[in-house]
Design an enzyme around this catalytic site. Structure first.
Site, PDB file in Angstrom:
ATOM      1  N   TYR A  54       0.734  -1.044  -0.063  1.00  0.00           N
ATOM      2  CA  TYR A  54      -0.095  -0.116   0.026  1.00  0.00           C
ATOM      3  C   TYR A  54       0.847   1.256   0.070  1.00  0.00           C
ATOM      4  CZ  TYR A  54      -3.703  -2.952   1.571  1.00  0.00           C
ATOM      5  OH  TYR A  54      -4.828  -4.006   1.609  1.00  0.00           O
ATOM      6  N   SER A 151      -5.029 -14.038   1.913  1.00  0.00           N
ATOM      7  CA  SER A 151      -5.874 -12.965   1.232  1.00  0.00           C
ATOM      8  C   SER A 151      -6.167 -13.456  -0.274  1.00  0.00           C
ATOM      9  CB  SER A 151      -5.236 -11.627   1.363  1.00  0.00           C
ATOM     10  OG  SER A 151      -6.156 -10.649   0.802  1.00  0.00           O
TER      11      SER A 151
END
Length: 347
Positions: A54, A151
């Protein structure tokens, strides 16, 4: 704030978590980020989700700074590894080299000696699964990671990881999965959820508001409101453009009466819907303003009546709800009819 176990583990997480994808280090500055983190703490949120990729590490750095002065044992910090963090071939994926180096870098950016949950951000078909699992297990043994998760893995990928970990006699095992899950995107229900419920793996779901579309802020035929993710530009605009068609926003607008009858805002209705699923341990909300966090947190502890759930499905209809399990691990692929005319695929 209500709390739930992370899968079958002994770890409690706040059923609403705060995540900083697309915000910290990208859309909002340090002061705004700290205001959001403190607002999350004020409403009882203790679980914070981020990832090294991120904003290329900036999101972790901003979160670490925002949590300074907070007693470390009072929060759960979750981060991820997989995405490219440099140009080299070894600066991405789930090889032992990258997993170990990425974890150390994340700890430094987060300014912590350990993370509560370390997650494989995506599956890596180029690295032996045994190698990845052993590296993760070593990090747990070293005390740098407390729990392991994945994920957007498919049911078969999760099952393979569980089998291999058992065959290798590893002490640590996967206890969480982080998929996209919301009123419009239900692809985990057919295969991933049943497997995870059998194996004690909790879902820490992202995008419960479908990039904000389910909050009702976007109206059909109207430009996005000022300050919204769709109006901010950058990657956020691209992502939300995939679900901001007039067809979707028009149908979502009809949920306003459902939410009002339940005494909820539209955002609270959407988050509460996710939390009705017993396989969900937490729903991750993102926000650029403290008031958004306070509103979303109102979904904690809400129990939706069966009649409300039925009305939601009647309004949305099967034509807008994606259930195809083959789209697991493709979190932004949507039905052709969903595509907004303003959205252009990057590249």
């Amino acid at each position: 704030m209500d709390f739930r176990h992370l899968g079958s583990s002994g770890l409690y997480v706040s059923e609403i978590a705060y995540g900083n994808w697309l915000t910290h280090g990208e859309q909002i500055d340090q002061d705004a980020a700290e205001a959001c983190v403190h607002a999350a703490l004020d409403v009882g949120i203790t679980t914070f989700d981020t990832a090294d990729v991120y904003a290329q590490g900036q999101a972790e750095t901003v979160l670490g700074r925002s949590l300074r002065g907070v007693r470390r044992e009072s929060v759960e910090i979750c981060t991820k590894v997989h995405g490219a963090m440099g140009d080299g071939l070894n600066n991405r994926g789930l090889s032992r080299k990258h997993v170990m180096e990425a974890c150390h870098a994340s700890l430094k950016r987060l300014d912590t000696e350990y993370v509560d949950l370390y997650q494989a951000h995506r599956f890596d078909g180029n690295a032996p699964l045994e190698e990845t699992l052993i590296a993760f297990d070593d990090l747990v043994r070293q005390g740098k990671v407390l729990y392991l998760g994945v994920s957007e893995w498919t049911a078969s990928q999760i099952a393979d990881a569980l089998r291999i970990a058992g065959d290798l006699g590893l002490r640590s095992r996967i206890v969480s999965n982080q998929p996209q899950y919301n009123l419009l995107w239900r692809v985990i229900e057919a295969e991933v959820l049943p497997l995870c419920e059998r194996e004690g793996i909790g879902q820490v779901v992202f995008s419960p508001l479908a990039q904000g579309v389910l909050s009702g802020k976007y109206q059909p035929g109207s430009p996005p409101p000022e300050g919204s993710r769709a109006a901010a530009g950058g990657r956020g605009t691209n992502f939300i453009g995939r679900v901001r068609s007039d067809e979707i926003t028009g149908r979502v607008a009809q949920l306003a009466s459902v939410a009002a009858d339940a005494g909820l805002t539209m955002a609270q209705l959407a988050v509460a819907w996710v939390l009705q699923n017993p396989g969900v341990s937490a729903a991750i909300i993102g926000a650029s303003r403290p008031e958004q966090i306070k509103d979303n947190a109102g979904a904690s502890g809400v129990k939706l009546e069966p009649a409300v759930l039925e009305r939601i499905d009647e309004v949305l209809g099967d034509d807008l709800i994606e259930r195809d399990p083959s789209k697991t691990a493709k979190p932004f692929a949507v039905k052709d009819s969903w595509a907004h005319p303003d959205w252009k695929r990057p590249g």
